[in-house]
Motif scaffolding. Structure first.
Motif, PDB file in Angstrom:
ATOM      1  N   LYS A 182       8.192  -2.334  -6.017  1.00  0.00           N
ATOM      2  CA  LYS A 182       7.224  -3.245  -5.382  1.00  0.00           C
ATOM      3  C   LYS A 182       6.063  -2.482  -4.739  1.00  0.00           C
ATOM      4  CE  LYS A 182      10.255  -5.154  -2.643  1.00  0.00           C
ATOM      5  NZ  LYS A 182      11.418  -4.301  -3.027  1.00  0.00           N
ATOM      6  N   THR A 183       6.391  -1.548  -3.869  1.00  0.00           N
ATOM      7  CA  THR A 183       5.350  -0.770  -3.192  1.00  0.00           C
ATOM      8  C   THR A 183       4.584   0.081  -4.191  1.00  0.00           C
ATOM      9  OG1 THR A 183       6.682  -0.690  -1.176  1.00  0.00           O
ATOM     10  CG2 THR A 183       4.896   0.920  -1.370  1.00  0.00           C
ATOM     11  N   GLU A 229      -3.091   0.187   4.564  1.00  0.00           N
ATOM     12  CA  GLU A 229      -1.646   0.105   4.371  1.00  0.00           C
ATOM     13  C   GLU A 229      -0.956   0.011   5.722  1.00  0.00           C
ATOM     14  OE1 GLU A 229       0.091   3.034   1.639  1.00  0.00           O
ATOM     15  OE2 GLU A 229      -1.964   3.721   1.274  1.00  0.00           O
ATOM     16  N   LEU A 230      -0.091  -0.967   5.867  1.00  0.00           N
ATOM     17  CA  LEU A 230       0.736  -1.090   7.061  1.00  0.00           C
ATOM     18  C   LEU A 230       2.183  -1.205   6.608  1.00  0.00           C
ATOM     19  CD1 LEU A 230      -1.339  -3.638   9.201  1.00  0.00           C
ATOM     20  CD2 LEU A 230      -1.182  -1.170   9.509  1.00  0.00           C
ATOM     21  N   ASN A 231       3.028  -0.253   7.053  1.00  0.00           N
ATOM     22  CA  ASN A 231       4.425  -0.274   6.639  1.00  0.00           C
ATOM     23  C   ASN A 231       5.339  -0.586   7.818  1.00  0.00           C
ATOM     24  OD1 ASN A 231       4.756   2.185   8.073  1.00  0.00           O
ATOM     25  ND2 ASN A 231       4.028   3.311   6.288  1.00  0.00           N
ATOM     26  N   ALA A 232       6.629  -0.403   7.603  1.00  0.00           N
ATOM     27  CA  ALA A 232       7.619  -0.816   8.601  1.00  0.00           C
ATOM     28  C   ALA A 232       7.506  -0.026   9.894  1.00  0.00           C
ATOM     29  CB  ALA A 232       9.026  -0.681   8.027  1.00  0.00           C
ATOM     30  N   LEU A 288       0.767  -5.021   3.118  1.00  0.00           N
ATOM     31  CA  LEU A 288       1.735  -5.194   4.205  1.00  0.00           C
ATOM     32  C   LEU A 288       3.134  -5.000   3.646  1.00  0.00           C
ATOM     33  CD1 LEU A 288       0.124  -8.271   5.968  1.00  0.00           C
ATOM     34  CD2 LEU A 288       0.345  -5.996   6.920  1.00  0.00           C
ATOM     35  N   ASP A 289       3.672  -3.788   3.817  1.00  0.00           N
ATOM     36  CA  ASP A 289       5.016  -3.484   3.324  1.00  0.00           C
ATOM     37  C   ASP A 289       6.055  -4.042   4.292  1.00  0.00           C
ATOM     38  OD1 ASP A 289       6.971  -2.502   1.726  1.00  0.00           O
ATOM     39  OD2 ASP A 289       6.326  -0.412   1.814  1.00  0.00           O
ATOM     40  N   GLU A 290       7.190  -4.497   3.736  1.00  0.00           N
ATOM     41  CA  GLU A 290       8.262  -5.121   4.522  1.00  0.00           C
ATOM     42  C   GLU A 290       7.692  -6.229   5.400  1.00  0.00           C
ATOM     43  OE1 GLU A 290      11.259  -2.661   6.203  1.00  0.00           O
ATOM     44  OE2 GLU A 290      10.884  -1.030   4.808  1.00  0.00           O
ATOM     45  N   ALA A 291       6.928  -7.102   4.769  1.00  0.00           N
ATOM     46  CA  ALA A 291       6.289  -8.207   5.488  1.00  0.00           C
ATOM     47  C   ALA A 291       7.301  -9.182   6.064  1.00  0.00           C
ATOM     48  CB  ALA A 291       5.334  -8.944   4.554  1.00  0.00           C
ATOM     49  N   THR A 299     -11.481 -10.000   1.272  1.00  0.00           N
ATOM     50  CA  THR A 299     -10.233  -9.244   1.456  1.00  0.00           C
ATOM     51  C   THR A 299      -9.092  -9.913   0.708  1.00  0.00           C
ATOM     52  OG1 THR A 299     -10.945  -8.535   3.652  1.00  0.00           O
ATOM     53  CG2 THR A 299      -8.623  -8.294   3.139  1.00  0.00           C
ATOM     54  N   ARG A 300      -8.287  -9.096   0.037  1.00  0.00           N
ATOM     55  CA  ARG A 300      -7.074  -9.586  -0.622  1.00  0.00           C
ATOM     56  C   ARG A 300      -5.852  -9.004   0.101  1.00  0.00           C
ATOM     57  NH1 ARG A 300     -10.854 -11.813  -2.472  1.00  0.00           N
ATOM     58  NH2 ARG A 300     -11.371 -12.194  -4.674  1.00  0.00           N
ATOM     59  N   PHE A 301      -4.817  -9.795   0.222  1.00  0.00           N
ATOM     60  CA  PHE A 301      -3.586  -9.371   0.892  1.00  0.00           C
ATOM     61  C   PHE A 301      -2.476  -9.198  -0.134  1.00  0.00           C
ATOM     62  CE2 PHE A 301      -6.006 -11.067   4.349  1.00  0.00           C
ATOM     63  CZ  PHE A 301      -5.597 -10.363   5.470  1.00  0.00           C
ATOM     64  N   PHE A 302      -1.777  -8.057  -0.048  1.00  0.00           N
ATOM     65  CA  PHE A 302      -0.588  -7.806  -0.861  1.00  0.00           C
ATOM     66  C   PHE A 302       0.614  -7.761   0.085  1.00  0.00           C
ATOM     67  CE2 PHE A 302      -2.842  -5.205  -4.455  1.00  0.00           C
ATOM     68  CZ  PHE A 302      -3.604  -6.321  -4.761  1.00  0.00           C
ATOM     69  N   PHE A 303       1.493  -8.739  -0.034  1.00  0.00           N
ATOM     70  CA  PHE A 303       2.704  -8.776   0.792  1.00  0.00           C
ATOM     71  C   PHE A 303       3.869  -8.208  -0.011  1.00  0.00           C
ATOM     72  CE2 PHE A 303       0.031 -12.245   2.335  1.00  0.00           C
ATOM     73  CZ  PHE A 303       0.010 -11.989   3.693  1.00  0.00           C
ATOM     74  N   ILE A 304       4.663  -7.354   0.621  1.00  0.00           N
ATOM     75  CA  ILE A 304       5.831  -6.758  -0.024  1.00  0.00           C
ATOM     76  C   ILE A 304       7.047  -7.044   0.836  1.00  0.00           C
ATOM     77  CG2 ILE A 304       6.872  -4.610  -0.840  1.00  0.00           C
ATOM     78  CD1 ILE A 304       4.002  -3.470  -1.015  1.00  0.00           C
TER      79      ILE A 304
END
Length: 321
Positions: free
Chosen positions: A55-56, A78-81, A120-123, A145-150
Motif C-alpha cells: 500500500k505505502t 508524508e505523514l506516518n504513524a 496519510l499512512d495508517e490513517a 491537493t489530492r489525499f492518499f489514505f493508507i
C-alpha cells in the motif's frame, strides 16, 4: 548457514519497487493506477488491506512517477504513524500545505500535474474529530491537493472520507509470490537460503512481505528453524547452530525470540498445553530483556524451557533476571 552481512540500508527500502507496475500480486490495482498515471489526473485515493502488501509502496511510487525527484519534496507531504495527526495538525500543517496552489512545471519528462499530494499512512489511527476536520479540508482544497489514505481497516475511516476516495483493496501475498521475492533478494545479497528455511520464513510472515524481508535481514530464518529443531530433538547445543555468532554480529535476541514465537504458535506437532507453557516463558523473557537482562542467558532460558515443555521434563532452574 547464510553469511551474516550487515547493510547500511534496510532491505525493505533497498528493494522497494520504484514504479507502480513493479508492485507484486496486486494486478487489478496496478492496471487501474497505470492507466491513471497516463492521464496524470489522480482522484483522492484510499488504499486498504493487510500490512506488508504494497500500500505505502504504491502511494510513494505514484508520487515519484508524477513529480520526479526534483519536485517531490515540494509537492508531496508524508505523514506516518510516528507523526502527531490530531485535529490541531489537520488544522495547521495539513491545511497550510493543502491551501497553496501550484501550476504545471514539466521537468525531466515527469507529468508534474497542477496539484500536490498528501499521503496519510495508517490513517485508521486518526481520531474521528481529526478525520472530520480533514473532510472539510478535502472539500475546500480538492482542486489543488489530492489525499492518499493508507490503512489496514477501512471500517475505521469515517464514511464521508471513504465516499470521496477511489478505493483500492490490497490482497495478502501468496507464499509463491513471497518466496520468489525473497529468493531474488537472497541472490542480490549473496545469501544461501535452503527450501525448508524459505518455507519457514514464508509461513511465519503470514503474507506480509515487509515482515519477511525484515526477518531475512535481521535473523537468517534457518537459525530460528535450527534452534527450534534442536529443542524438539532434545539435542540442544547453541554452538552447533551458530547462535553465538548471530549475537556477536549484533542481531537482537528480542527479534530472534519474536520469530521463534511465531514458529512455536504455528507448529502442528505441539499440543496446546505445551504451547501455553512455552508462551508463558516467552512473556517472562520479554520482561527480563526490557529490564536489561543479559540476552544470551535469556535465549538459553527460553530454549531450555521449550525443550522441557516438548519432552515433558521437570522444571529445574531458570535464569530469570
Amino acid at each position: 548457514m547464510a553469511p551474516l552481512l550487515q547493510s547500511s540500508q534496510p532491505w525493505v527500502e533497498k528493494y522497494r519497487p520504484r514504479q507502480v507496475k513493479d508492485v507484486a500480486h496486486q494486478d487489478e490495482v496496478v492496471r487501474v493506477l497505470t492507466h491513471t498515471l497516463e492521464t496524470a489526473n489522480c482522484p483522492h485515493m484510499l488504499f486498504y488491506g493487510p500490512p506488508g502488501t504494497g500500500k505505502t509502496t504504491t502511494a510513494l511510487a505514484i508520487a515519484h512517477q508524477l513529480f520526479g525527484p526534483e519536485l517531490y519534496k515540494s509537492r508531496v507531504l508524508e505523514l506516518n504513524a510516528s507523526d502527531d495527526r490530531g485535529i490541531n495538525v489537520v488544522r495547521t500543517k495539513i491545511k497550510n500545505f493543502a491551501a497553496v496552489a501550484v501550476g504545471y512545471a514539466r521537468q525531466g519528462g515527469y507529468p508534474c500535474p497542477p496539484y500536490k499530494i498528501i499521503i496519510l499512512d495508517e490513517a485508521d489511527s486518526m481520531t474521528e474529530d481529526a478525520q472530520n476536520a480533514l473532510r472539510r479540508t478535502m472539500e475546500t482544497y480538492s482542486k489543488v491537493t489530492r489525499f492518499f489514505f493508507i490503512c489496514n481497516y477501512i471500517s475505521r475511516i469515517i464514511e464521508p472520507l471513504v465516499s470521496r476516495c477511489a478505493k483500492f483493496r490490497f490482497k495478502p501475498l501468496t507464499e509463491e509470490i513471497m518466496s520468489s521475492r525473497v529468493i531474488y533478494i537472497c541472490k542480490e545479497e549473496g545469501l544461501d537460503l535452503d527450501s525448508e528455511a524459505l518455507s519457514t520464513l514464508s509461513s511465519i510472515s503470514q503474507g506480509d512481505l515487509r515482515r519477511a524481508i525484515t526477518y531475512l535481514q535481521v535473523i537468517p530464518a534457518e537459525v530460528v528453524r535450527a534452534l527450534f529443531s534442536a529443542c524438539k530433538s532434545g539435542n540442544f547445543d547453541l554452538a552447533d547452530i551458530e547462535v553465538k555468532n548471530v549475537i556477536a554480529e549484533g542481531y537482537p535476541v528480542s527479534q530472534m525470540l519474536s520469530q521463534l514465537y511465531d514458529v512455536i504458535v504455528e507448529a502442528d506437532d505441539i499440543s496446546d498445553e505445551q504451547k501455553a507453557r512455552i508462551c508463558k516463558k516467552f512473556a517472562v523473557a520479554d520482561k527480563c530483556l526490557a529490564d536489561g537482562a543479559e540476552e544470551y542467558l535469556q535465549l538459553l532460558d527460553v530454549a531450555s524451557n521449550i525443550m522441557r515443555a516438548i519432552h515433558n521434563m521437570p522444571q529445574q532452574f531458570s535464569f530469570g533476571n
